[in-house]
Scaffold this active site. Structure first.
Site, PDB file in Angstrom:
ATOM      1  N   LYS A  22      56.438  38.766  20.023  1.00 44.54           N
ATOM      2  CA  LYS A  22      55.805  40.000  19.497  1.00 44.54           C
ATOM      3  C   LYS A  22      56.020  40.109  17.993  1.00 44.54           C
ATOM      4  O   LYS A  22      55.087  40.349  17.238  1.00 44.54           O
ATOM      5  CB  LYS A  22      56.417  41.222  20.186  1.00 44.54           C
ATOM      6  CG  LYS A  22      56.108  42.537  19.467  1.00 44.54           C
ATOM      7  CD  LYS A  22      56.725  43.742  20.139  1.00 44.54           C
ATOM      8  CE  LYS A  22      58.114  44.100  19.722  1.00 44.54           C
ATOM      9  NZ  LYS A  22      58.248  44.884  18.470  1.00 44.54           N
ATOM     10  N   ASN A  23      57.260  39.946  17.567  1.00 44.20           N
ATOM     11  CA  ASN A  23      57.570  40.227  16.160  1.00 44.20           C
ATOM     12  C   ASN A  23      57.102  39.132  15.210  1.00 44.20           C
ATOM     13  O   ASN A  23      57.111  39.323  13.993  1.00 44.20           O
ATOM     14  CB  ASN A  23      59.069  40.504  15.990  1.00 44.20           C
ATOM     15  CG  ASN A  23      59.438  41.860  16.572  1.00 44.20           C
ATOM     16  OD1 ASN A  23      58.556  42.664  16.870  1.00 44.20           O
ATOM     17  ND2 ASN A  23      60.722  42.109  16.746  1.00 44.20           N
ATOM     18  N   ARG A  92      55.441  51.005  13.900  1.00 40.63           N
ATOM     19  CA  ARG A  92      55.871  50.875  12.507  1.00 40.63           C
ATOM     20  C   ARG A  92      55.446  49.557  11.876  1.00 40.63           C
ATOM     21  O   ARG A  92      55.282  49.480  10.655  1.00 40.63           O
ATOM     22  CB  ARG A  92      57.390  50.998  12.420  1.00 40.63           C
ATOM     23  CG  ARG A  92      57.916  52.343  12.846  1.00 40.63           C
ATOM     24  CD  ARG A  92      59.405  52.338  12.721  1.00 40.63           C
ATOM     25  NE  ARG A  92      59.795  52.030  11.356  1.00 40.63           N
ATOM     26  CZ  ARG A  92      59.986  52.937  10.404  1.00 40.63           C
ATOM     27  NH1 ARG A  92      59.854  54.199  10.678  1.00 40.63           N
ATOM     28  NH2 ARG A  92      60.325  52.570   9.195  1.00 40.63           N
TER      29      ARG A  92
HETATM   30  C1  EPZ Z   1      62.074  44.011  12.338  1.00 40.07           C
HETATM   31  O1  EPZ Z   1      61.923  45.340  11.853  1.00 40.07           O
HETATM   32  C2  EPZ Z   1      61.695  44.025  13.798  1.00 40.07           C
HETATM   33  N1  EPZ Z   1      60.321  44.484  13.932  1.00 40.07           N
HETATM   34  C3  EPZ Z   1      62.653  44.910  14.581  1.00 40.07           C
HETATM   35  O2  EPZ Z   1      62.318  44.782  15.946  1.00 40.07           O
HETATM   36  C4  EPZ Z   1      64.086  44.404  14.379  1.00 40.07           C
HETATM   37  O3  EPZ Z   1      64.974  45.268  15.037  1.00 40.07           O
HETATM   38  C5  EPZ Z   1      64.401  44.350  12.882  1.00 40.07           C
HETATM   39  O4  EPZ Z   1      63.409  43.536  12.195  1.00 40.07           O
HETATM   40  C6  EPZ Z   1      65.771  43.771  12.583  1.00 40.07           C
HETATM   41  O5  EPZ Z   1      65.848  42.464  13.081  1.00 40.07           O
HETATM   42  C7  EPZ Z   1      59.316  43.651  13.749  1.00 40.07           C
HETATM   43  O6  EPZ Z   1      59.492  42.500  13.416  1.00 40.07           O
HETATM   44  C8  EPZ Z   1      57.945  44.157  14.021  1.00 40.07           C
HETATM   45  P1  EPZ Z   1      64.325  45.258   8.783  1.00 40.07           P
HETATM   46  P2  EPZ Z   1      61.992  45.627  10.306  1.00 40.07           P
HETATM   47  O7  EPZ Z   1      63.529  45.716   7.627  1.00 40.07           O
HETATM   48  O8  EPZ Z   1      61.490  44.485   9.542  1.00 40.07           O
HETATM   49  C9  EPZ Z   1      66.978  48.215   6.260  1.00 40.07           C
HETATM   50  C10 EPZ Z   1      62.056  45.527  18.189  1.00 40.07           C
HETATM   51  O9  EPZ Z   1      62.706  46.144  19.069  1.00 40.07           O
HETATM   52  N2  EPZ Z   1      65.816  48.398   5.392  1.00 40.07           N
HETATM   53  O10 EPZ Z   1      64.654  43.806   8.860  1.00 40.07           O
HETATM   54  O11 EPZ Z   1      61.375  46.957  10.076  1.00 40.07           O
HETATM   55  C11 EPZ Z   1      66.778  48.776   7.654  1.00 40.07           C
HETATM   56  O12 EPZ Z   1      67.021  50.166   7.688  1.00 40.07           O
HETATM   57  C12 EPZ Z   1      62.254  45.906  16.756  1.00 40.07           C
HETATM   58  O13 EPZ Z   1      61.248  44.641  18.428  1.00 40.07           O
HETATM   59  C13 EPZ Z   1      65.958  49.065   4.184  1.00 40.07           C
HETATM   60  O14 EPZ Z   1      67.055  49.537   3.839  1.00 40.07           O
HETATM   61  O15 EPZ Z   1      63.553  45.727  10.107  1.00 40.07           O
HETATM   62  C14 EPZ Z   1      67.751  47.969   8.449  1.00 40.07           C
HETATM   63  O16 EPZ Z   1      69.050  48.495   8.316  1.00 40.07           O
HETATM   64  C15 EPZ Z   1      62.609  47.258  16.411  1.00 40.07           C
HETATM   65  N3  EPZ Z   1      64.857  49.217   3.391  1.00 40.07           N
HETATM   66  C16 EPZ Z   1      67.728  46.607   7.782  1.00 40.07           C
HETATM   67  O17 EPZ Z   1      67.169  46.841   6.474  1.00 40.07           O
HETATM   68  C17 EPZ Z   1      63.628  48.715   3.718  1.00 40.07           C
HETATM   69  O18 EPZ Z   1      62.687  48.859   2.944  1.00 40.07           O
HETATM   70  C18 EPZ Z   1      66.905  45.568   8.492  1.00 40.07           C
HETATM   71  O19 EPZ Z   1      65.646  46.115   8.876  1.00 40.07           O
HETATM   72  C19 EPZ Z   1      63.510  48.010   4.948  1.00 40.07           C
HETATM   73  C20 EPZ Z   1      64.614  47.869   5.752  1.00 40.07           C
END
Ligand code: EPZ
Length: 420
Positions: A22-23, A92
């Site tokens: 999916k991701n 999202r």
């Molecule tokens: C991806 O989300 C996945 N979604 C998530 O999958 C997954 O949990 C996550 O990566 C972490 O592995 C998809 O790929 C569609 P991040 P993403 O930005 O990219 C912080 C599932 O269940 N952050 O890597 O949105 C954030 O708060 C899901 O399938 C910032 O601070 O996650 C987090 O602590 C849900 N600023 C960390 O980085 C930003 O601009 C990592 O999040 C962006 C993120």
């Protein structure tokens, strides 16, 4: 609303097949906006989030049609640059159209994603990266409005307080692929899904060096072309199925699952006492209960994935001792804990740390899914529990698991989709 009715304590045995990721699929479908030519994406799972992305591409003027396991994004140009609130609020990952629209059309308007069940999820890194490439960004009336008169390569450090970001890396990399000059992304995310997106861009004609490392060097090209590309198997779905087998004392083989994407997860199963074998065909897990307790810390790849935290906790809930789980990526991603405790688990939370005291058995109960992985974890707990459980609000589960009940049923689970 649909729910799963699950009669627990049925041992899972047999073989099942890993779905496409999916991701990886979601940003790769968004990346199709970078070209006017047709793209054929193979092995895309048929699940709710993918259907939402197909609808979004349709709204933007690019028909994305399913053909068996493939999605064909038809040739054409974008007729709109706006990702509306009603779609972004249900998924999202819609934010991943921001980079491609900006780079290809010079403008993108994406509804600002709000909070969600797993906690605060800012997008500051996406915006910082795109601004560094020269985008002008305005947050107005709940929308991110990005504009550019031509993006230019830049050096960008892309980590936040919790490390690298998967979708921010994708967004900046996709925009940089069509920017003029060279972009260097430091602290790029290393997740296999990001590597898949890089490989897809390369298949479209992008010039990217350092694929699979934390420094990506992207030399912009003037146009990208259509291509045919196969999505990697879903490591989180595979891990979830293995966790389900482990919890029920079963033995399953997940065909197509890739051990090289699941290193620390497989090691954790082994430390918990499970027997794990893998080869080029897939991964086999034979359960040995009771599980041994574990200490787990979620971290960016190759650390333990946050998306496996809840499914693994279902196993630790019945371990022979106390486990400590520390969530570093989404410190509030613990809504499943209260539901586990309603099933007889003994889990105490201290901010982002969960102390999981193993109990002899879980008891079936009515419970509620609050997000995708928490929902899957409740299904696993229900499969192991004594008696019958009703897992409600499974639309969360349908967002990310294709035909989960059919897969589990074929392995011997008693699980039924019911409409309440
Ligand atoms: C991806 O989300 C996945 N979604 C998530 O999958 C997954 O949990 C996550 O990566 C972490 O592995 C998809 O790929 C569609 P991040 P993403 O930005 O990219 C912080 C599932 O269940 N952050 O890597 O949105 C954030 O708060 C899901 O399938 C910032 O601070 O996650 C987090 O602590 C849900 N600023 C960390 O980085 C930003 O601009 C990592 O999040 C962006 C993120």
């Amino acid at each position: 609303m649909d729910a799963f009715s699950i009669e627990g304590q049925k041992i899972l045995r047999g073989e099942t097949e890993a779905a496409g990721s999916k991701n990886a699929s979601l940003p790769i479908l968004a990346a199709c906006l970078l070209t006017e030519e047709e793209c054929v994406i193979e092995n895309v799972p048929d699940l709710r989030d993918v259907r939402t992305m197909q609808r979004l591409l349709g709204i933007l003027g690019r028909a994305a049609e399913r053909d068996g396991r493939n999605i064909i994004v038809r040739a054409g140009s974008a007729t709109s640059v706006e990702a509306p609130y009603d779609l972004v609020s249900t998924m999202r990952a819609s934010i991943s159209v921001l980079g491609p629209l900006l780079a290809k059309e010079g403008e993108a308007k994406v509804s600002f994603p709000g909070g969600c069940a797993i906690g605060d999820r800012p997008i500051d890194l996406h915006l910082k990266g795109l601004e560094a490439l020269g985008a002008e960004i305005e947050i107005t009336h709940g929308y991110v409005h990005a504009r550019s008169r031509g993006l230019a390569g830049a050096n960008i450090y892309l980590a936040g307080p919790n490390g690298s970001s998967v979708l921010a890396t994708d967004n900046v990399m996709m925009a940089a692929a069509l920017a003029e000059g060279v972009t260097v992304i430091q602290a790029a995310a290393l997740e296999p899904e990001v590597v898949d997106a890089c490989n897809f861009l390369v298949a479209m004609g992008a010039r990217i060096e350092g694929v699979g490392t934390s420094t990506l060097t992207i030399t912009g090209v003037s146009r990208l072309h259509g291509c045919r590309y196969r999505i990697i198997p879903d490591r989180i779905e595979s891990g979830t199925l293995l966790a389900a087998a482990a919890c029920t004392g079963g033995e399953i083989f997940v065909r197509g699952a890739r051990a090289d994407h699941l290193g620390i997860v497989l090691e954790s199963f082994q430390k918990a006492g499970m027997q794990v074998q893998s080869d080029a065909e897939g991964i086999r897990l034979a359960s040995r209960l009771p599980a041994k307790p574990l200490d787990i810390e979620t971290l960016p790849y190759p650390g333990f994935p946050t998306d496996m935290q809840a499914p693994m906790m279902a196993l630790l809930a019945c371990a022979d001792g106390t486990s400590i789980v520390t969530e570093h990526i989404y410190p509030e991603r613990y809504i499943h804990v209260a539901e586990f405790n309603r099933m007889g688990a003994d889990i105490k939370l201290d901010e982002h740390i969960a102390r999981v005291r193993g109990v002899k058995k879980l008891e079936g109960a009515p419970v509620m899914a609050s997000d995708l992985r928490a929902g899957a974890a409740l299904v696993i707990a229900a499969l192991a529990a004594e008696g019958t459980s009703l897992v409600r609000r499974i639309y969360h589960i349908d967002r990310g698991y294709a035909r989960l009940e059919e897969k589990l049923e074929s392995l011997g689970a008693r699980i039924m989709r019911v409409t309440e």
